[in-house]
Write a protein that holds these residues in place. Structure first.
Motif, short mmCIF file in Angstrom:
data_model
loop_
_atom_site.label_atom_id
_atom_site.label_comp_id
_atom_site.label_asym_id
_atom_site.label_seq_id
_atom_site.Cartn_x
_atom_site.Cartn_y
_atom_site.Cartn_z
N LEU A 151 0.79 -1.22 -0.08
CA LEU A 151 -0.02 -0.08 -0.07
C LEU A 151 0.94 1.31 -0.14
O LEU A 151 0.44 2.24 -0.54
CB LEU A 151 -0.97 0.17 0.98
N ASP A 198 3.90 1.61 -1.58
CA ASP A 198 4.32 1.77 -2.77
C ASP A 198 3.27 2.23 -3.80
O ASP A 198 3.50 3.28 -4.71
CB ASP A 198 4.76 0.40 -3.37
N ILE A 199 1.97 1.94 -3.48
CA ILE A 199 0.87 2.40 -4.38
C ILE A 199 0.80 4.06 -4.00
O ILE A 199 0.54 4.75 -5.05
CB ILE A 199 -0.33 1.62 -4.04
N ASP A 200 0.77 4.35 -2.65
CA ASP A 200 0.54 5.76 -2.53
C ASP A 200 1.71 6.53 -2.94
O ASP A 200 1.44 7.76 -3.52
CB ASP A 200 0.79 5.92 -0.87
N ASP A 251 1.30 7.05 -6.91
CA ASP A 251 0.06 8.20 -6.83
C ASP A 251 0.76 9.41 -6.63
O ASP A 251 0.18 10.37 -7.45
CB ASP A 251 -0.84 7.59 -5.86
N LEU A 303 0.69 6.48 -11.03
CA LEU A 303 -0.37 5.57 -11.00
C LEU A 303 -1.64 5.71 -12.07
O LEU A 303 -2.37 6.64 -11.79
CB LEU A 303 -0.89 5.85 -9.46
N PHE A 314 -2.77 -0.23 -13.98
CA PHE A 314 -2.09 -0.38 -12.60
C PHE A 314 -3.00 0.39 -11.76
O PHE A 314 -3.33 -0.15 -10.84
CB PHE A 314 -0.62 0.08 -12.86
N ALA A 315 -3.45 1.43 -12.09
CA ALA A 315 -4.60 2.27 -11.38
C ALA A 315 -5.78 1.55 -10.97
O ALA A 315 -6.13 1.62 -9.94
CB ALA A 315 -4.58 3.64 -11.96
N ALA A 355 -4.88 -1.06 -8.26
CA ALA A 355 -4.67 -0.61 -7.13
C ALA A 355 -6.15 -0.16 -6.50
O ALA A 355 -6.31 -0.32 -5.24
CB ALA A 355 -3.85 0.69 -7.30
N ARG A 356 -6.85 0.25 -7.19
CA ARG A 356 -8.09 0.66 -6.72
C ARG A 356 -8.99 -0.47 -6.10
O ARG A 356 -9.67 -0.44 -5.32
CB ARG A 356 -9.08 1.66 -7.71
#
Length: 218
Positions: free
Chosen positions: A125, A127-129, A132, A137, A141-142, A145-146
């Motif tokens: 999470l 890494d996703i933040d 973004d 992001l 991939f976006a 992630a959602r």
């Protein structure tokens, strides 16, 4: 004219005087005693008796009959059946308590397993933040992630970021104060900025959010 022969064998005619008053004395004669059946007399008296008295007689007879009946003495079989019934009730109560304890332990184990799973996903999470925040992001991939974040939120994950914490009161149980600065826009002891997102699971802190706290007009 000749007289008819007198029949000496003929019975004489008798009369019974049933008059209640003696014609010579003018007084009431004594009446002969008549025998009466006691059962008939009791039945006649009961027919003309007061209904309340009849009810009292019935109740008295019932109470007398009940008192005459002896209570049965408890037998050995009855005592044994009572002991077996008590043992069965005790075993049933113990089984119910055991089943509740097992269900509670199962729920706790399931909750701990979810907590550990979510805790292991925190680096993902982060890494996703970071992606973004850097603007990387996008595309498929976006969308992934959602979907991942929505799935985790459906099992109880709560995210504490700038969008949810800025302007909220500082809570040391859920937040970690990294910096305290005066602020004209945010009142004292409220969160000004989030440095690292925090996460909760069913009110349990997975990771405290690292925040800046306002000191007010210092």
């Amino acid at each position: 004219m000749t007289d008819q022969p007198h029949n000496e064998d003929q019975e004489p005619i008798r009369f019974t005087d049933k008059r209640r008053i003696d014609p010579e004395t003018g007084k009431l004669r004594d009446q002969p005693d008549t025998e009466v059946d006691p059962a008939e007399a009791e039945q006649a008296s009961s027919e003309h008796a007061d209904p309340l008295s009849q009810v009292e007689d019935i109740l008295n007879a019932a109470s007398t009959q009940a008192s005459e009946q002896e209570a049965p003495e408890p037998s050995a079989d009855t005592d044994q059946a009572a002991e077996l019934r008590e043992d069965l009730q005790r075993l049933q109560a113990e089984f119910v308590n055991y089943r509740r304890r097992v269900d509670r332990d199962r729920d706790v184990a399931k909750d701990n397993a979810k907590f550990s799973m979510l805790e292991s996903l925190l680096p993902v999470l982060d890494d996703i933040d970071a992606a973004d925040a850097a603007g990387d992001l996008d595309g498929p991939f976006a969308a992934i992630a959602r979907k991942l974040l929505a799935t985790l939120e459906s099992v109880g994950l709560v995210k504490h970021d700038n969008e949810t914490l800025v302007g909220e009161p500082f809570d040391p149980a859920h937040h970690e104060a990294m910096l305290r600065q005066p602020s004209q826009e945010v009142e004292a002891e409220h969160i000004v900025q989030v440095f690292r997102n925090g996460y909760l699971y069913n009110e349990r802190v997975l990771r405290a959010a690292q925040v800046m706290v306002s000191g007010g007009n210092e």
